[in-house]
Design a protein around this motif. Sequence first.
Motif: not given
Ligand code: SF4
Lengths: 769, 207
Positions: B50, B13-19, B37, B136, B134, B139
């Motif tokens: 996440p 997880c890169i903390g991008c919050r795309a999820c 996240v 990466t 996501c 998820l």
């Molecule tokens: S989209 Fe994937 S990489 Fe980005 S915050 Fe959510 S779990 Fe992490």
Amino acid sequence: MSVNRGTFVERRDVNEDFQQVGRAPSEWAGADRVPERLVPTHCSFCGVQCAMHLRVADGQVIGVEPRDYPHNRGSLCPKGIVAYQQASHPDRLTHPLIRRGGKGGRLERATWDEALDYIVGRWQAIQAEHGRDAVAVYSGSSMTNEKCYLTGKFARVGLGTRHIDYNGRLCMSSAATAYARAFGIDRSPLPMTDIPLADCIFVAGSNVAECFPIVMQWIWQARDRGASLIVADPRETPIARTADLWLPVRPGTDVALLNVMLRQVIRDGLVDEAYLAARTTGWADVRAAVEEYTPELAERITGVPAERIVAAARLYGRAPTSLIMHARGIEHSTHGINNCLACINLALARGQVGKPGGGTMMITGQGNGQGGREVGQKANQLPGYRHIDVLEERQYIADVWGIPEPELPQEGAAATEMVKLMADGTIKSCLILCSNLMVSLPDNQTVARALDALDPLVVIDFFLSETAERADVVLPGTVWCEDEGTTTNLEGRIVKINRAAEPPGEARRDWQILSELARRMGRGQFFQYAGTRQIFDELRLASKGGVSDYYGVTWEKIDAQDGVFWPCPTEDHPGTPRLFEERFGHPDGRARMSPLRYEPPAEEPSEAYPFRLTTGRVVYHYLSGTQTRRLGFLNAQAPEPWVEIHPMMAERLGIRDHEIVRVRTPRGAMDLKAVVVPTIRPDTLFIPFHYGHLGAANQLTNPAVDPACKIPEYKACAAAVERLDGRPLDLGEGDRAARVNYTPQTDPKMFPYAVGETKTPASQEAKRF
Amino acid sequence: MAIKTLFVDPSRCIGCRACEAACRECDSHKGESMVMVDFVDRGWSVATQPTVCMHCVDPVAPCAQVCPVLAIQITPEGVVQQAEPSRCIGCRNCVFACPFGVPKFDVEARLMKKCNLCYDRTAQDLKPWCAQACPTQALWYGDYEEFANQRQGRAINLTDFGTQTVRTRVYQVVAAETPALDLAGLLREARAEAGQPERSRQEAWVL
Ligand code: SF4
Ligand code: SF4
Ligand code: SF4
């Protein structure tokens, strides 16, 4: 009756209420039945250009759906997911604005005729009095190829000015020059689908995770196969956190790091001599040049423990297939070209370039940063990467455009030099398209003075950016999904953007605005386009036979093959996903290696300015933030900038986490929230650069540029931090002293250079291919 | 039969919050995210994690079990839905019962909300929005065999809470036991050549 009745009624389903009084259900029940269609297109933001479907109902873009495509496989980063919300954003500019009452007046609504007449009237007067070059064009790169191409043509044919450049100058002109110099072709040599073929991935100066999240899935796919990952970055970014080896390099010292890695590779006998002999020139010089770079010396310069550098060199050198990915971290530098060349030297020494999954890869930042520079909006380039100072190449483009060759202007000032010319009055008026100089250029106080000196400053944009706020005339343009055309992503893959909505209010498509301006300037005969397809066809012709040959690319082919990689010289040519498999772009087919010396950044820490300040991105924002800071979800995640500082230094300075502190450089000071984290080098500060006004990191950064490509040094300048209640801010003479190696005034040579003269021997050499 | 489910790998997880951004796009709870996240410890690391509903299998959905009005439904496929609006009385028992701290109580709507594994999408064999987006694949949606064949790391769906073990439909991914690369060996080698001590006390950086 309950006392809560008010609340209760408010929350009630309105349709049920309506039915009870005999009215037909309406509103949302009806709205649900509006047929929805999916428009395939690509994200408007970074160089990855992820594919997506826009959901369109009733002429409105209402959402996004995943779209499978070879490079993003249906994934999107958060910017891409909410990009659609720009289309009907309440901040959109819907009519032209004119500043009435001159400078200091207010921007007020105007009609198109009024605005265009005013602009053209002023331009004609200025050009009659001061010559054609007194009007300049400064454009962006987050635009389609068609728009970029037309902008270049508009400047040179419509206005006849030599001064046209674009913000790609700030992004990766150093990598572009390095690739042209070493390989003869300025394009990333590999498609992203090659990344998993690598056994070792070395990410040099790129926060891939936050700037290009989609690239991460390819890197992880490689790692699932067992590939190792090395990351060089002064901050422990999310990709550095999970890397096998992190090299926390001091900002601006990359050549030393890369040279010593090459030296170690030589010592360990990991060099591919046969490859070097057959495919490169200049190896002996490079070999001799790196000899003095011992790990101990590199440790002193870069601040990375010697053993780590040696381990990195071995990890990299022992992998059968290895890939170096680099981005702004090494490119935003007064030695940007050398930094990229050092990566290239390393990859060539290992015989990697041209191998599937091996070699080097530059990661283009802006959506169409790649296409933007190919199609002729760079000061020194005509479409198809043709050189503006080579007679045959000028002649070819003049013929395509239907003008006599001598009418085609010569090379003008680079974007970073234009500021100076605006400030000193050489450039009297400037047309700015889709670019936000007030946030994106270094030393923005000087930029503000330069922009205010223009009369008129004309801006075409779809939001009122920090730059548009200073304009005399603002023309409302379109966002990406309101027009169609192509963009070229970081792999060199040309993709198709489709139209999903109409421009709101009186806003017009940018290519129509430019064509109309040209018509009013009396050059309408050169801008007779019925649509963007015609512009694309002309662009194909203009690039024919050039380095970036688009001639064989058609919109249909892009759809049929999921994008086409240039060069694609004929209609039955499938395109070229992987370059350099057999030969390089130079006439002799060989790559050029360049011996490199480490030179310090233009400005170094001193007693008064003990830190190195570096800037960068966060995942939620794109470039100057004009677009993303307006989108609720993204803005909520990162509404304002901050400064990252290591706990060791924070303790020494008495700074607590989340306290507001003042960061100061020789150019200015700004107050920011301190984020005390151990994920940054103790001698380094970091500020994200996406913010405007008092939050703009570029109040602080150094405008010194690389001598050949004129890219500014965003990633390393001297800085100080202090508590607000501490010593009062004193910018007295003594305090201003940072250790300066050179300034834009002393070196390198800035515009003007004589017609036909190139700037330095180095850049002259870059052209010899 | 291999069922498709989510695999959560926080190491990626890169903390991008795309999820989060993607989850908000779903029509069933437009504008709100059911995945959260969090920074694990921003004071030390940029690591993020996440959190989604784990869709407890055994014991079957504690949140549903404690619901006095049976507002939380479990589909035949074992997907635990969010509280049914017409039934939920807002007692928040589910919030307290969930061992993973998942259900969110929406005070305005007086309703418990949580991830329902994008039931509208997964029932049509599409991926849930979060895993789809996501970048990466922290998820990831698919079946166990596919996961084991394609990816490193160990996927586990058992979590111990004191003496009780909870088995979930959703898997968490932990690092493989033996790292593929002997990095320590590589550093030792470099140190030995330079005549330095076996162990280095050096920080990652030299000042
Ligand atoms: S989209 Fe994937 S990489 Fe980005 S915050 Fe959510 S779990 Fe992490
Ligand atoms: S910003 Fe870049 S990575 Fe994110 S969705 Fe757009 S193209 Fe993809
Ligand atoms: S994780 Fe919590 S919310 Fe999800 S099924 Fe289990 S108990 Fe219910």
